[in-house]
Design an enzyme around this catalytic site. Structure first.
Site, short mmCIF file in Angstrom:
data_model
loop_
_atom_site.label_atom_id
_atom_site.label_comp_id
_atom_site.label_asym_id
_atom_site.label_seq_id
_atom_site.Cartn_x
_atom_site.Cartn_y
_atom_site.Cartn_z
N HIS A 148 0.82 -1.20 0.00
CA HIS A 148 0.00 0.00 0.00
C HIS A 148 0.86 1.26 0.00
O HIS A 148 2.05 1.25 0.35
CB HIS A 148 -0.91 0.02 1.24
CG HIS A 148 -0.14 0.01 2.53
ND1 HIS A 148 0.41 1.14 3.09
CD2 HIS A 148 0.17 -1.01 3.36
CE1 HIS A 148 1.03 0.84 4.20
NE2 HIS A 148 0.90 -0.46 4.40
N GLU A 151 -2.16 -7.39 7.61
CA GLU A 151 -0.83 -7.27 8.21
C GLU A 151 -0.80 -7.98 9.57
O GLU A 151 -1.83 -8.29 10.16
CB GLU A 151 -0.48 -5.79 8.36
CG GLU A 151 0.90 -5.50 8.97
CD GLU A 151 2.07 -6.09 8.21
OE1 GLU A 151 2.22 -7.32 8.25
OE2 GLU A 151 2.84 -5.31 7.60
#
Length: 423
Positions: A227, A303
């Site tokens: 990202h 994550e």
């Protein structure tokens, strides 16, 4: 329900030293060889190589039939006893591999049996072929393998003498001699698995009985996009799945538009999947809009949960939780302070997600918009690198990496941390 036998082995010429594994999947009813796997894995110990062989064999069986039951046969008393839950796993290099192995099939569909090395010749020869290939600077080539033919020849000879072929014995549940308490196979430095006289040098995974060079078709290619920046990224703060879930910053949105333009020029992405966190979904939506695609959320791509370390810098964690940090850096099974996720747990989650995506998107190119740890873990698993390699990779915001996964189970890392589109 189908039933498979998985026979696996691994070896190291030096312990640790140049290492490789071999695994074979057979039909339990007929004894027919269905799949073979072998790979040179670089420098490792015997036991790590054996666990890698077990993992490869289970994954090959899962590829054939995810609903099957599996009986694992290995000559490693250590692996069999540890996977059966009777012995503890102490070595940090083996814990994540065992964790990954337990996720391939539900535990109630896998049984384990120790067998003498003489009954594990097929997997042993595959492991030696892989190590021989590594010594030449190559990877094992399924088309050149003679392991199955050698074992079959031995079985025919035994049959001619009225002897039951040991390689396909169904006497499950026998008890083997106790192994020494060490977690390493007691071999002298430099000892090698024996090779049959006349066995040629041979440099993966293949289906026996196709052709000498099977057409594996187009791979499933996973394009891995980290990202864009958030307000925490330039400060290098821990930002996982258990923190404040920050959005992209203005710089991060600009990065997302730049990578979207780069991917549009390549024109190969067919599906966009994203971690459920805000920063990955925002990045994915910008890219998908440019490509004319929808975003599918995949929870397995989230994550790591960094527990009490969320939002802190590395230095702040070191000052506040020095013992926990040192343990975390030394052991992939260690948890961050406050009960976050260990790297071993993340690796197991990512391995399962990867297998599901590769199966669902065979022959396609899929963009995964995710985070540092998932991307590094996918690359690590593809390379067969140890867990500590995670600390030796640099992964920039909005960078691109790519791994191709073939039908024979092999993976090829094609790109890592490309940021040329940001310049």
């Amino acid at each position: 329900m189908r039933e498979f036998i998985v026979e696996a082995d691994g070896g190291s010429r030096g312990n640790p030293g140049p290492a490789g594994y071999g695994a074979v999947v057979c039909d339990a009813a007929t004894g027919q060889t269905l799949l073979e796997a072998a790979e040179y894995i670089g420098v490792a110990t015997n036991n790590v190589a054996e666990y890698r062989g077990l993992l490869a064999g289970l994954r090959a069986a899962h590829t054939l039939d995810p609903a099957a039951t599996v009986h694992v046969r290995m000559d490693s008393k250590l692996v069999i006893e540890q996977m059966s839950g009777r012995w503890k796993i102490k070595h940090p290099s083996m814990k994540p591999l065992a964790t990954e192995a337990r996720t391939v099939f539900p535990p109630d569909r896998v049984t384990y049996e120790w067998i003498p090395r003489a009954e594990n010749k097929h997997a042993d020869r595959l492991a030696n072929e892989a190590m021989d290939a590594g010594a030449r600077g190559e990877q094992w080539s399924p088309g050149d393998s003679v392991a199955d033919m050698d074992v079959a020849a031995g079985s025919r000879a035994a049959g001619a003498m009225g002897v039951l072929p040991l390689e396909r014995s169904r006497e499950w549940g026998r008890v083997g001699a106790a192994a020494p308490p060490s977690e390493e196979r007691p071999e002298a430095p430099g000892q090698q698995h024996p090779r049959s006289p006349g066995q040629p040098d041979a440099p993966g995974t293949t289906t026996r009985g196709w052709t000498s060079a099977p057409d594996l078709g187009a791979p499933a290619t996973l394009v891995l996009l980290r990202h864009g920046e958030t307000p925490l990224t330039p400060q290098k703060r821990f930002s996982g799945s258990g923190g404040t879930n920050p959005p992209l910053s203005a710089a991060g949105r600009d990065q997302a538009h730049r990578v979207a333009d780069a991917l549009a020029r390549r024109g190969t992405v067919q599906t966009v999947l994203a971690s459920p966190l805000t920063r990955t979904r925002e990045t994915a939506e910008i890219v998908a809009a440019r490509l004319g695609l929808d975003v599918v959320v995949e929870d397995g791509l989230r994550e790591t949960d960094f527990g009490a370390w969320e939002g802190l810098t590395f230095g702040e964690v070191r000052d506040r939780y020095p013992d926990d940090l040192n343990a975390w850096l030394a052991d992939p099974a260690a948890h961050p302070t406050g009960g976050g996720e260990s790297f071993a747990e993340v690796a197991a989650r990512i391995a399962v997600t990867k297998d599901e995506l590769v199966t669902a998107h065979a022959g396609r190119t899929v963009l995964l918009v995710t985070h540092v740890t998932p991307i590094k873990t996918l690359v690590r698993l593809a390379l067969g690198a140890p867990p500590e390699s995670l600390f030796r990779m640099e992964l920039s915001a909005a960078s691109l990496s790519a791994v191709a996964y073939y039908a024979d189970g092999n993976a090829s890392v094609r790109l890592f941390n490309d940021t040329s589109h940001l310049r």
